[in-house]
Motif scaffolding. Structure first.
Motif, mmCIF file in Angstrom:
data_model
loop_
_atom_site.group_PDB
_atom_site.id
_atom_site.type_symbol
_atom_site.label_atom_id
_atom_site.label_comp_id
_atom_site.label_asym_id
_atom_site.label_seq_id
_atom_site.Cartn_x
_atom_site.Cartn_y
_atom_site.Cartn_z
ATOM 1 N N ARG A 127 6.697 26.262 8.342
ATOM 2 C CA ARG A 127 7.432 24.820 8.460
ATOM 3 C C ARG A 127 6.460 23.581 7.416
ATOM 4 O O ARG A 127 6.641 22.646 8.516
ATOM 5 C CB ARG A 127 7.402 24.554 9.505
ATOM 6 C CG ARG A 127 8.848 25.497 10.523
ATOM 7 C CD ARG A 127 9.103 25.940 11.363
ATOM 8 N NE ARG A 127 9.373 27.539 12.153
ATOM 9 C CZ ARG A 127 10.845 27.324 11.658
ATOM 10 N NH1 ARG A 127 11.504 26.880 11.169
ATOM 11 N NH2 ARG A 127 11.391 29.212 11.794
ATOM 12 N N ASN A 128 5.431 23.834 6.674
ATOM 13 C CA ASN A 128 4.678 22.517 6.624
ATOM 14 C C ASN A 128 4.791 21.691 5.234
ATOM 15 O O ASN A 128 4.473 20.651 4.364
ATOM 16 C CB ASN A 128 2.990 22.891 6.444
ATOM 17 C CG ASN A 128 2.512 21.269 6.476
ATOM 18 O OD1 ASN A 128 2.774 20.381 7.250
ATOM 19 N ND2 ASN A 128 1.017 21.597 6.126
ATOM 20 N N ILE A 129 5.985 22.624 4.928
ATOM 21 C CA ILE A 129 7.051 22.232 3.665
ATOM 22 C C ILE A 129 8.219 21.859 4.054
ATOM 23 O O ILE A 129 8.759 22.768 4.776
ATOM 24 C CB ILE A 129 6.423 23.509 2.531
ATOM 25 C CG1 ILE A 129 5.524 23.081 1.733
ATOM 26 C CG2 ILE A 129 7.603 22.447 1.384
ATOM 27 C CD1 ILE A 129 5.005 21.475 1.638
ATOM 28 N N LYS A 130 8.715 20.773 4.105
ATOM 29 C CA LYS A 130 10.489 21.269 4.389
ATOM 30 C C LYS A 130 11.878 20.435 3.492
ATOM 31 O O LYS A 130 12.632 21.126 3.949
ATOM 32 C CB LYS A 130 10.071 19.007 5.044
ATOM 33 C CG LYS A 130 9.394 19.305 5.904
ATOM 34 C CD LYS A 130 9.095 19.680 7.407
ATOM 35 C CE LYS A 130 8.448 18.888 8.486
ATOM 36 N NZ LYS A 130 7.623 19.418 9.488
ATOM 37 N N HIS A 131 11.472 21.060 2.457
ATOM 38 C CA HIS A 131 11.976 20.892 1.359
ATOM 39 C C HIS A 131 12.049 22.011 0.731
ATOM 40 O O HIS A 131 11.353 22.838 0.371
ATOM 41 C CB HIS A 131 12.240 19.599 0.036
ATOM 42 C CG HIS A 131 12.494 18.443 0.586
ATOM 43 N ND1 HIS A 131 11.304 18.308 1.577
ATOM 44 C CD2 HIS A 131 13.184 17.413 0.984
ATOM 45 C CE1 HIS A 131 11.456 16.454 1.206
ATOM 46 N NE2 HIS A 131 12.990 16.720 1.610
ATOM 47 N N PRO A 132 13.486 22.786 -0.913
ATOM 48 C CA PRO A 132 13.025 23.189 -0.668
ATOM 49 C C PRO A 132 11.979 23.759 -1.889
ATOM 50 O O PRO A 132 11.364 23.157 -2.714
ATOM 51 C CB PRO A 132 14.351 23.704 -2.002
ATOM 52 C CG PRO A 132 15.715 23.164 -0.963
ATOM 53 C CD PRO A 132 14.616 22.202 -0.440
ATOM 54 N N VAL A 133 10.945 24.918 -2.248
ATOM 55 C CA VAL A 133 9.886 24.932 -2.563
ATOM 56 C C VAL A 133 10.204 24.417 -4.047
ATOM 57 O O VAL A 133 9.608 24.335 -4.962
ATOM 58 C CB VAL A 133 9.319 26.067 -2.441
ATOM 59 C CG1 VAL A 133 7.991 26.238 -3.376
ATOM 60 C CG2 VAL A 133 8.810 26.210 -1.000
ATOM 61 N N ASP A 134 11.263 25.106 -4.998
ATOM 62 C CA ASP A 134 11.324 24.890 -5.895
ATOM 63 C C ASP A 134 11.537 23.514 -6.667
ATOM 64 O O ASP A 134 11.392 22.946 -7.400
ATOM 65 C CB ASP A 134 12.937 25.465 -6.260
ATOM 66 C CG ASP A 134 12.615 26.587 -6.356
ATOM 67 O OD1 ASP A 134 11.773 27.344 -6.693
ATOM 68 O OD2 ASP A 134 13.701 27.592 -6.895
ATOM 69 N N HIS A 135 12.123 22.417 -5.093
ATOM 70 C CA HIS A 135 11.886 20.796 -5.798
ATOM 71 C C HIS A 135 11.139 20.307 -5.324
ATOM 72 O O HIS A 135 10.307 19.642 -6.513
ATOM 73 C CB HIS A 135 12.953 20.557 -4.054
ATOM 74 C CG HIS A 135 14.573 21.184 -4.321
ATOM 75 N ND1 HIS A 135 16.215 20.153 -4.139
ATOM 76 C CD2 HIS A 135 15.419 21.928 -4.917
ATOM 77 C CE1 HIS A 135 16.522 20.327 -4.267
ATOM 78 N NE2 HIS A 135 16.728 21.611 -4.808
ATOM 79 N N VAL A 136 10.424 20.891 -4.485
ATOM 80 C CA VAL A 136 8.604 20.340 -4.534
ATOM 81 C C VAL A 136 7.587 20.260 -5.320
ATOM 82 O O VAL A 136 6.930 19.829 -6.211
ATOM 83 C CB VAL A 136 7.815 20.235 -2.959
ATOM 84 C CG1 VAL A 136 6.734 19.771 -3.230
ATOM 85 C CG2 VAL A 136 8.849 20.315 -1.581
ATOM 86 N N LEU A 137 7.660 22.062 -6.123
ATOM 87 C CA LEU A 137 7.492 22.801 -7.312
ATOM 88 C C LEU A 137 7.644 21.330 -8.167
ATOM 89 O O LEU A 137 7.150 21.263 -9.490
ATOM 90 C CB LEU A 137 6.691 23.536 -7.068
ATOM 91 C CG LEU A 137 6.305 24.186 -6.369
ATOM 92 C CD1 LEU A 137 6.070 25.411 -6.480
ATOM 93 C CD2 LEU A 137 5.051 23.190 -5.997
ATOM 94 N N GLY A 138 8.777 21.225 -8.186
ATOM 95 C CA GLY A 138 9.309 20.522 -9.531
ATOM 96 C C GLY A 138 8.975 19.299 -9.781
ATOM 97 O O GLY A 138 8.191 18.790 -10.997
ATOM 98 N N VAL A 139 8.797 18.210 -8.905
ATOM 99 C CA VAL A 139 8.199 16.655 -8.697
ATOM 100 C C VAL A 139 6.175 16.791 -8.991
ATOM 101 O O VAL A 139 6.120 16.192 -9.739
ATOM 102 C CB VAL A 139 8.401 16.741 -7.072
ATOM 103 C CG1 VAL A 139 7.591 15.189 -7.250
ATOM 104 C CG2 VAL A 139 9.763 16.538 -7.450
ATOM 105 N N TYR A 140 6.222 18.307 -8.329
ATOM 106 C CA TYR A 140 4.796 18.326 -8.667
ATOM 107 C C TYR A 140 4.164 18.369 -10.190
ATOM 108 O O TYR A 140 3.437 17.997 -10.028
ATOM 109 C CB TYR A 140 4.580 19.860 -7.122
ATOM 110 C CG TYR A 140 2.745 20.062 -7.237
ATOM 111 C CD1 TYR A 140 1.656 19.193 -7.342
ATOM 112 C CD2 TYR A 140 1.865 20.631 -8.465
ATOM 113 C CE1 TYR A 140 0.361 19.688 -6.887
ATOM 114 C CE2 TYR A 140 1.051 21.085 -8.877
ATOM 115 C CZ TYR A 140 -0.022 20.850 -7.884
ATOM 116 O OH TYR A 140 -1.222 20.568 -8.023
#
Lengths: 308, 308, 308, 308
Positions: A177-190
């Protein structure tokens, strides 16, 4: 001190060694870069920029973006960020997952991949991925005072298709629970922020606020407080080069952040912001000639934070 | 800048908090120390020493001795030392053995126990243990220009009888042939150098060469070259506080080395050597009030290496 | 089933491969053994012993002694032993110290070095080292019904002089208070029990109680209860070959314990005790031909505990 | 031996303890199961099935499916499977990622999650996910000779939505090229096979081939060779209960595989296949009463592979 002569001297001395090191090949698009390039740019707190070599050629800043994303995230939620990411050197590779398991999903610092993914999750809050990417590009243009800065979409796509380890890190932290958004979204930005293309000249200007108590002397804008500026510098010194941070401090003596694209941003507090670029990497994944150039520069300028 | 007023102010502000933290109890002799003590001493590159609080009381310098032993060892075999010990933060506790197994008996840096045991082995070369201890005491008296400095034999014996973990580290590295002398000899020297008793005033004078390009301004003697001085400072900043080094850099911004006796030596390159002492430790094993005093000092003097 | 024909066939088929594998060289005295030896002995629950090859030649039983020391320790303090040592496979090398740090000085099982050192500490309780060694030799003579069994003092001394890793393990656990006696005493006993010299014939007789519900059919003496006998077998199957235990179970399917001297003791519950010996080791440190001989034997006898 | 009386006795003795342990709650759908259930079924190699308690109630077999998926994968590519997954106990939790990093993406064995994901990738080869799921359900119906066996889609969906750790494992291994298909496809199949619903009676029949040299005595069909059957049993014994495998062997002495749904399948080679079920788990994640029931059963039948 004649900075122009100093960097011209360095570029000329390193001339015969152009092409040394190994260009990053795990991101296919990066592997295509011509290895024989070397550029240096220095922006001083007086607002002057000195360049030598291939200092106007754009390259993928990769992990150097982590410094700017951290700056953005600190602006958003302040010191609360440290509840989700640590401030200690990792003692392991940039993409290690071992530490995450031992420390319950809290990355050691914001400059390893896992930490930067958490920082990205923070920057993403309340936004769509596309908006967060836009905000970051806007921020970088503002810092460098240059609207031509842009993301290289080919690199971003290349990373997205091959970045399995980063998907592993993201999902692993999501499980804690240390990532709050869908992983795909976070990595898209990353992947997009890593794919920003900048030249040494642009990069040295973008980083100058860290050498100048948090304020950009070119525009007069205050980016962060003096205290926060010092703290970001401290993190760059202790954690900016993955498991080679101790060695970089030992040889160069300046806060710095490297990227696998071959760039390094270094800060001489109170004096200047320095960007170097050469695509060939050493075994830890930092620019080989870039690090050497910075060691020569630190020696010749006496800018090491550890004494002249 | 009125240094006397600054340190008096700090001691007075911390007055109500004397006794905070937890005195080290794993070495029985150390557990007997009165926790309500707090001292600060600053020696400037101009050769002046300022003191406040319990700055003249002797305490066990413990791991702070690692800085001076490293200086001695570098003087003996030079940069060859780095074939036997690394220069990277460890990412783990001061007495961890895990890293040693993963990295074939090469400790991560000279400031964790394993690394300091290797450094001791180097200093021991060609000597009997008693001689090596004598040389170290002599060196410390020379650095501080004070012949009253001595080893607390009770502490040394106490450590020798309970230091099983250090015997484990020594034997482990001996198995990898990274310790050349009998482990008993090496640890005999190791426990004695840790047991040196010094006051803040003495310690700040002993460390001043690191702030002054390697030369002691009090005696005029050159201890190390400017470059070596910078490098020792770099190691102190990245590795001086075990797994709390990043945090110390973040909050204080000065190269430093702590000991479980509650002392911390910090260096402001080009400006001063600072020694603080308060026996209560934080959870990582660094002096709680000592670290706070240094953070206050760095803020009020603007001496952080990361910018004013 | 003609056991004599089966083991003669195995020895003869392996004839051309004598000398394969790598003799242990980290204990100098062991490195001197002639690698071209191969022996097998089977003692059945009916009390008959079959031998083939070099089955009467004495060799250093090394870690096989851990089975008998465990039997002794269980006899002394019963199931209380499990408060000080675990019962799980280690997932790492026989002399790893990493797990000990992660699990606070409690070794994973009694068949890795750390675990056997704890077991030795238990057997030592209330004795002088010399007495404990004497008790062990006496026990082994009793089990094998053979008073010629003895310790090879040269091997014991050789181990004592080079066993730094074991000194590290002992001191490390002493630091966690999981070793109660002086480390020198415990390791003195430990190195001596490893140095017991036995032949395959003697060893297969000594182990027969484990195949016969805890009772030696040769002498009629009950060594352990049926339940304890089953449990020791279970530990041998899951933990008897360090990080090769899974592989041994997969290929051979019998509880077994190997030693770096090249011996392996295997138990076919309800049927027989088997000892094989060949000095050349595979990469995990188990006898190369010994393991092959046992796989052939298990196939030809249908004795695998996992089905015929 | 009156098996019916034995299992009725066990169920009746455990009656007052129904509800003990902790139902798995990390998969929301599993958390809803009534904890007060306990069932046992034994199918002998003669083809008779004995049941007691809630032996006809369906439950989520979860990780028990790993035994059958391994059987399927071995049927497809044979022993080549061992190039992609090991055969050693892991020495860590069922979902640990640490070992994967240290061993370059090769899971330790097919019964931890990472290993089962690789096995799923192998079963998936040449198929669409839906087809692979269909093949598995078909195989299970064939083994148990019961066409009512089906997947609980709610559980599958529940796992899919919360199985971040498994996505991390899959992506991590994909980064090492040890997963060949898109991670989403592999995990789609993985979550579905875990979600198979079976009763104890069905499960004991499905596993009987492992007790009968690879052949189902009910249908006469040969599922695997005798040798492969032994090897699967060996893996179940050394690796079937994650980091509690040693303990299970110590107490029960039978090859077994547990699932977080509270089921355990155990094999008494040459005698019977046993399925127990009770939802409350012990701290390692194995059924608390299930393991106790099996220990009682092994003692009363004398079926332990380590001796009567």
């Amino acid at each position: 001190m004649d900075l122009q002569a100093i960097i011209d001297g360095i570029v000329s001395e390193l001339e015969p060694r152009r092409g040394e090191g190994k260009v990053a090949d795990y991101i296919p698009e990066l592997a295509k870069v011509d290895p024989n390039q070397l550029g240096i740019a220095i922006t001083t707190v007086n607002g002057k920029t000195y360049t030598s070599g291939d200092a106007e050629t754009g390259f993928s800043i990769q992990s150097i973006s982590k410094v700017f994303m951290l700056t953005l995230a600190l602006g958003k939620i302040g010191e609360g960020i440290w509840r989700r990411v640590g401030r200690e050197p990792s003692g392991s590779a940039f993409n290690s997952i071992v530490q995450l398991e031992h420390e319950h999903g809290i990355p050691r610092n914001p400059f390893i991949n896992a930490g930067a993914i958490v920082v990205t999750d923070i920057v993403l809050a309340g936004h769509k991925p596309r908006e967060a990417i836009g905000e970051f590009v806007h921020f970088m243009r503002f810092l460098a005072d240059d609207n031509s800065i842009h993301i290289d979409e080919k690199v971003a796509r290349s990373e997205q298709e091959t970045g399995f380890r980063n998907y592993a890190l993201g999902n692993f932290m999501r499980g804690f629970r240390n990532i709050k958004h869908p992983v795909d979204h976070v990595l898209g930005v990353y992947f997009h922020q890593c794919s920003l293309s900048m030249s040494c000249a642009q990069l040295s200007r973008a980083g100058i606020y860290l050498a100048n108590r948090g304020t950009n002397p070119l525009t007069g804008f205050s980016v962060v407080s003096p205290r926060r500026s010092r703290r970001i510098n401290a993190l760059m010194l202790t954690c900016g080069h993955y498991d080679g941070s101790g060695d970089f401090a030992f040889h160069v003596g300046l806060p710095g952040k490297s990227g696998v694209g071959g760039g390094i941003l270094a800060i001489a507090p109170g004096k200047a912001s320095i960007a170097v670029w050469s695509p060939g990497l050493n075994e830890i994944g930092n620019s080989l000639l870039g690090a050497e150039a910075l060691e020569m520069l630190a020696t010749r300028t006496g800018w090491s934070v550890f004494g002249p």
